[in-house]
Design a protein around this motif. Structure first.
Motif, PDB file in Angstrom:
ATOM      1  N   MET A 163       0.719  -1.150  -0.269  1.00  0.00           N
ATOM      2  CA  MET A 163      -0.137  -0.126   0.028  1.00  0.00           C
ATOM      3  C   MET A 163       0.832   1.334  -0.084  1.00  0.00           C
ATOM      4  SD  MET A 163      -2.892   1.042   2.646  1.00  0.00           S
ATOM      5  CE  MET A 163      -3.966  -0.185   2.588  1.00  0.00           C
ATOM      6  N   SER A 164       0.641   2.136  -0.923  1.00  0.00           N
ATOM      7  CA  SER A 164       1.680   3.269  -0.978  1.00  0.00           C
ATOM      8  C   SER A 164       1.169   4.439   0.082  1.00  0.00           C
ATOM      9  CB  SER A 164       1.068   3.981  -2.368  1.00  0.00           C
ATOM     10  OG  SER A 164      -0.059   4.561  -2.400  1.00  0.00           O
ATOM     11  N   MET A 165       2.238   5.039   0.363  1.00  0.00           N
ATOM     12  CA  MET A 165       2.083   6.207   1.514  1.00  0.00           C
ATOM     13  C   MET A 165       0.867   7.033   1.298  1.00  0.00           C
ATOM     14  SD  MET A 165       3.039   7.051   4.250  1.00  0.00           S
ATOM     15  CE  MET A 165       4.807   6.278   4.574  1.00  0.00           C
ATOM     16  N   THR A 166       0.618   7.534  -0.113  1.00  0.00           N
ATOM     17  CA  THR A 166      -0.672   8.503  -0.577  1.00  0.00           C
ATOM     18  C   THR A 166      -1.776   7.866  -0.011  1.00  0.00           C
ATOM     19  OG1 THR A 166       0.959   9.158  -2.001  1.00  0.00           O
ATOM     20  CG2 THR A 166      -1.506   9.700  -2.227  1.00  0.00           C
ATOM     21  N   HIS A 167      -2.057   6.434  -0.562  1.00  0.00           N
ATOM     22  CA  HIS A 167      -3.247   5.732  -0.419  1.00  0.00           C
ATOM     23  C   HIS A 167      -3.300   5.649   1.141  1.00  0.00           C
ATOM     24  CE1 HIS A 167      -6.560   3.062  -1.287  1.00  0.00           C
ATOM     25  NE2 HIS A 167      -6.012   2.233  -0.343  1.00  0.00           N
ATOM     26  N   ARG A 168      -2.364   5.191   2.133  1.00  0.00           N
ATOM     27  CA  ARG A 168      -2.420   4.895   3.434  1.00  0.00           C
ATOM     28  C   ARG A 168      -3.042   6.445   3.966  1.00  0.00           C
ATOM     29  NH1 ARG A 168      -0.391   1.203   6.860  1.00  0.00           N
ATOM     30  NH2 ARG A 168       0.779   0.370   4.866  1.00  0.00           N
ATOM     31  N   LEU A 169      -2.172   7.414   3.616  1.00  0.00           N
ATOM     32  CA  LEU A 169      -2.608   8.927   4.343  1.00  0.00           C
ATOM     33  C   LEU A 169      -4.124   9.094   3.708  1.00  0.00           C
ATOM     34  CD1 LEU A 169       0.386  10.834   3.722  1.00  0.00           C
ATOM     35  CD2 LEU A 169      -0.361  10.272   5.953  1.00  0.00           C
ATOM     36  N   GLY A 170      -4.348   8.690   2.741  1.00  0.00           N
ATOM     37  CA  GLY A 170      -5.767   9.084   2.228  1.00  0.00           C
ATOM     38  C   GLY A 170      -6.772   8.307   3.049  1.00  0.00           C
ATOM     39  N   LYS A 171      -6.553   6.926   3.350  1.00  0.00           N
ATOM     40  CA  LYS A 171      -7.532   6.183   4.016  1.00  0.00           C
ATOM     41  C   LYS A 171      -7.564   6.744   5.820  1.00  0.00           C
ATOM     42  CE  LYS A 171      -8.064   1.899   4.167  1.00  0.00           C
ATOM     43  NZ  LYS A 171      -7.736   0.505   4.551  1.00  0.00           N
ATOM     44  N   ASN A 172      -6.543   7.501   6.010  1.00  0.00           N
ATOM     45  CA  ASN A 172      -6.584   7.934   7.441  1.00  0.00           C
ATOM     46  C   ASN A 172      -6.772   9.356   7.498  1.00  0.00           C
ATOM     47  OD1 ASN A 172      -5.922   5.250   8.929  1.00  0.00           O
ATOM     48  ND2 ASN A 172      -4.260   5.373   7.215  1.00  0.00           N
ATOM     49  N   THR A 173      -7.098  10.160   6.632  1.00  0.00           N
ATOM     50  CA  THR A 173      -7.301  11.606   6.607  1.00  0.00           C
ATOM     51  C   THR A 173      -7.967  12.092   7.966  1.00  0.00           C
ATOM     52  OG1 THR A 173      -7.227  11.719   4.327  1.00  0.00           O
ATOM     53  CG2 THR A 173      -7.982  13.467   5.298  1.00  0.00           C
ATOM     54  N   GLY A 174      -9.070  11.391   8.507  1.00  0.00           N
ATOM     55  CA  GLY A 174      -9.854  11.828   9.477  1.00  0.00           C
ATOM     56  C   GLY A 174      -8.927  11.592  10.850  1.00  0.00           C
ATOM     57  N   VAL A 175      -8.223  10.603  10.889  1.00  0.00           N
ATOM     58  CA  VAL A 175      -7.334  10.382  12.266  1.00  0.00           C
ATOM     59  C   VAL A 175      -6.325  11.340  12.281  1.00  0.00           C
ATOM     60  CG1 VAL A 175      -6.043   8.486  13.379  1.00  0.00           C
ATOM     61  CG2 VAL A 175      -7.952   7.827  12.183  1.00  0.00           C
ATOM     62  N   ALA A 176      -5.576  11.402  11.037  1.00  0.00           N
ATOM     63  CA  ALA A 176      -4.380  12.563  10.919  1.00  0.00           C
ATOM     64  C   ALA A 176      -5.064  13.746  11.371  1.00  0.00           C
ATOM     65  CB  ALA A 176      -3.856  12.498   9.704  1.00  0.00           C
ATOM     66  N   SER A 177      -6.282  14.218  10.874  1.00  0.00           N
ATOM     67  CA  SER A 177      -6.973  15.537  11.092  1.00  0.00           C
ATOM     68  C   SER A 177      -7.120  15.660  12.787  1.00  0.00           C
ATOM     69  CB  SER A 177      -8.042  15.755  10.495  1.00  0.00           C
ATOM     70  OG  SER A 177      -7.891  15.780   9.049  1.00  0.00           O
ATOM     71  N   ILE A 178      -7.640  14.847  13.285  1.00  0.00           N
ATOM     72  CA  ILE A 178      -7.728  14.817  14.683  1.00  0.00           C
ATOM     73  C   ILE A 178      -6.669  14.714  15.568  1.00  0.00           C
ATOM     74  CG2 ILE A 178      -8.312  12.320  15.040  1.00  0.00           C
ATOM     75  CD1 ILE A 178      -9.873  15.235  17.230  1.00  0.00           C
ATOM     76  N   ALA A 179      -5.558  14.015  15.087  1.00  0.00           N
ATOM     77  CA  ALA A 179      -4.375  13.860  15.575  1.00  0.00           C
ATOM     78  C   ALA A 179      -3.785  15.422  15.682  1.00  0.00           C
ATOM     79  CB  ALA A 179      -3.520  12.893  15.052  1.00  0.00           C
ATOM     80  N   ALA A 180      -3.894  16.129  14.701  1.00  0.00           N
ATOM     81  CA  ALA A 180      -3.155  17.397  14.393  1.00  0.00           C
ATOM     82  C   ALA A 180      -3.782  18.525  15.417  1.00  0.00           C
ATOM     83  CB  ALA A 180      -3.349  17.890  12.915  1.00  0.00           C
ATOM     84  N   PHE A 181      -5.277  18.183  15.508  1.00  0.00           N
ATOM     85  CA  PHE A 181      -5.996  19.172  16.136  1.00  0.00           C
ATOM     86  C   PHE A 181      -5.772  19.005  17.652  1.00  0.00           C
ATOM     87  CE2 PHE A 181     -10.001  20.300  18.386  1.00  0.00           C
ATOM     88  CZ  PHE A 181      -9.903  21.797  18.132  1.00  0.00           C
ATOM     89  N   PHE A 182      -5.352  17.627  18.177  1.00  0.00           N
ATOM     90  CA  PHE A 182      -5.167  17.531  19.518  1.00  0.00           C
ATOM     91  C   PHE A 182      -3.818  18.040  19.820  1.00  0.00           C
ATOM     92  CE2 PHE A 182      -3.173  14.324  22.411  1.00  0.00           C
ATOM     93  CZ  PHE A 182      -3.745  14.530  23.265  1.00  0.00           C
ATOM     94  N   VAL A 183      -2.709  17.872  18.761  1.00  0.00           N
ATOM     95  CA  VAL A 183      -1.576  18.359  19.273  1.00  0.00           C
ATOM     96  C   VAL A 183      -1.720  19.990  19.222  1.00  0.00           C
ATOM     97  CG1 VAL A 183       0.918  18.825  18.169  1.00  0.00           C
ATOM     98  CG2 VAL A 183      -0.261  16.575  18.127  1.00  0.00           C
ATOM     99  N   PHE A 184      -2.436  20.568  18.298  1.00  0.00           N
ATOM    100  CA  PHE A 184      -2.609  21.935  18.240  1.00  0.00           C
ATOM    101  C   PHE A 184      -3.083  22.541  19.701  1.00  0.00           C
ATOM    102  CE2 PHE A 184      -5.785  25.462  17.858  1.00  0.00           C
ATOM    103  CZ  PHE A 184      -4.979  26.346  17.854  1.00  0.00           C
TER     104      PHE A 184
END
Length: 320
Positions: A1-22
Motif C-alpha cells: 500500500m502506497s504512502m499516499t493511499h495510506r494517508l488518504g485512508k486515514n485522513t480523519g485520524v490524521a486531522s484529529i491528531a493534528a488538532f489534538f496536538v494544536f
C-alpha cells in the motif's frame, strides 16, 4: 500500500491528531499549569469513563447503529452500586452485578433493534428515559454516599505503576476494542454489517446475534463507567452522566468513525476522547466560563459530523 493511499485512508485520524496536538500546544502556552504531570494525570483519570464507553460506541456506530442510553445506564449502575454497598453487599458482588445490569440494558436494546427491527435511535432514546427514570425512582433524586471501607472506592482512586487505575482500565478496554475490531471475526462482521448488512446475512452470518452482542458490550461498558465514576466521587446519583452520551458520540465521530457505519477506528476514538477532555480541562485553566465550554464542545461536534458526512458519506464512498 502506497504512502499516499495510506494517508488518504486515514485522513480523519490524521486531522484529529493534528488538532489534538494544536490543543496541547495552545494550552501549554496559555497556562503554566496545563503541562504539569499532576494535571495531565487528572485529565486521563477523569476521561477514563468517556474512553471506556467510546470504545464500545465505536463498535455500535460501525454497525450503523447508535446507543443513546449509555449516560442513563452509567447513572443507574452507579446508584445501584452505592445503594448495595450501603446495604452491606460485598464489593465483588456489587462490581459483577453492575456489569451484569449494564449488559442486560444493552441486551434489551439489542433485542428491540435486531429482533423487533426497531430503529436504534428510537429504541435507545426510549431506554435513555426509562433507565434514567428508574435511577431517579430508587434514589428519590438524592445522592447516595459510598462506604469507603472496602476496595470498591479504589476502583476510581487507586494508582497502578504511577498511573491512575481508571486510566489503566480504560487502556485495557481500548486495547480489547482494537483487537476485536481489527483482528477477530466479530470485528469483520461488525464492519460488514455497517457496510452491507443484507450481504453479510446472505453469506450465512447471524447478523442479529452480532448486533445484540455489540449493544450488550456497550451496556456493560456503560456499567463499568458508572462503577468507576461512583467509586471516584464517593457517591451514586441519578444526575450522573447527564449529557454523557453526547460526549461519547462526539468523541467517536470526532475520531473519524463513519456515522453511517462500515468504518470504525479505535485510535481515532482515543484521540477524539482525549481532545474533548483536554479542551474541557484547558478552557477551565484559562478561566473560560463552563457555559462557553459547552458551546465550544457543541460546535466541535457539529463540525465533526459535518466533516464526517462530507468525507465518509455513502455517496462519496461510491465515488471513491
Amino acid at each position: 500500500m502506497s504512502m499516499t493511499h495510506r494517508l488518504g485512508k486515514n485522513t480523519g485520524v490524521a486531522s484529529i491528531a493534528a488538532f489534538f496536538v494544536f490543543c496541547l500546544i495552545a494550552f501549554t502556552l496559555a497556562t503554566d499549569t496545563f503541562l504539569t504531570a499532576g494535571n495531565l494525570l487528572n485529565v486521563v483519570r477523569q476521561s477514563a469513563p468517556l474512553l471506556i464507553v467510546a470504545t464500545t460506541m465505536t463498535l455500535v456506530i460501525t454497525t450503523a447503529g447508535i446507543d443513546l442510553s449509555v449516560g442513563s445506564t452509567l447513572a443507574l449502575v452507579g446508584a445501584l452500586a452505592a445503594i448495595a454497598l450501603h446495604a452491606g453487599v460485598p464489593d465483588t458482588i456489587v462490581f459483577i452485578g453492575g456489569l451484569v445490569v449494564g449488559a442486560l440494558i444493552g441486551l434489551i436494546n439489542g433485542y428491540f433493534i435486531a429482533i423487533a427491527g426497531m430503529p436504534a435511535f428510537i429504541v435507545t432514546l426510549g431506554t435513555l428515559s426509562i433507565v434514567r427514570g428508574i435511577a431517579l425512582l430508587i434514589t428519590q433524586g438524592y445522592s447516595v454516599p459510598v462506604d469507603g471501607n472496602g476496595w470498591f472506592v479504589e476502583l476510581g482512586r487507586a494508582w497502578f505503576l504511577g498511573v491512575p487505575l481508571p486510566a489503566v482500565i480504560a487502556i485495557a478496554v481500548l486495547f480489547a476494542g482494537w483487537v476485536i475490531l481489527r483482528h477477530t471475526r466479530l470485528g469483520r462482521y461488525i464492519v460488514g454489517i455497517g457496510t452491507n448488512a443484507e450481504g453479510v446475512r446472505r453469506a450465512g452470518v447471524n447478523t442479529r446475534s452480532v448486533v445484540i452482542k455489540v449493544y450488550a458490550l456497550s451496556g456493560a461498558a456503560a456499567g463499568l463507567a458508572g462503577l468507576i465514576t461512583t467509586a471516584r466521587l464517593g457517591s451514586g446519583s441519578s444526575n450522573q452522566g447527564v449529557g454523557f452520551e453526547l460526549a461519547v458520540i462526539a468523541a467517536v465521530v470526532l475520531g473519524s468513525t463513519n456515522l453511517f457505519g462500515g468504518r470504525g477506528t479505535i485510535l481515532g476514538t482515543l484521540l477524539g476522547a482525549l481532545t474533548i477532555a483536554v479542551l474541557g480541562n484547558g478552557l477551565i485553566l484559562v478561566h473560560v466560563s463552563p457555559f462557553y465550554t459547552q458551546i465550544i464542545q457543541g460546535a466541535i461536534m457539529l463540525f465533526a459530523i459535518w466533516m464526517n458526512t462530507r468525507i465518509f458519506s455513502p455517496q462519496r464512498r461510491r465515488k471513491g
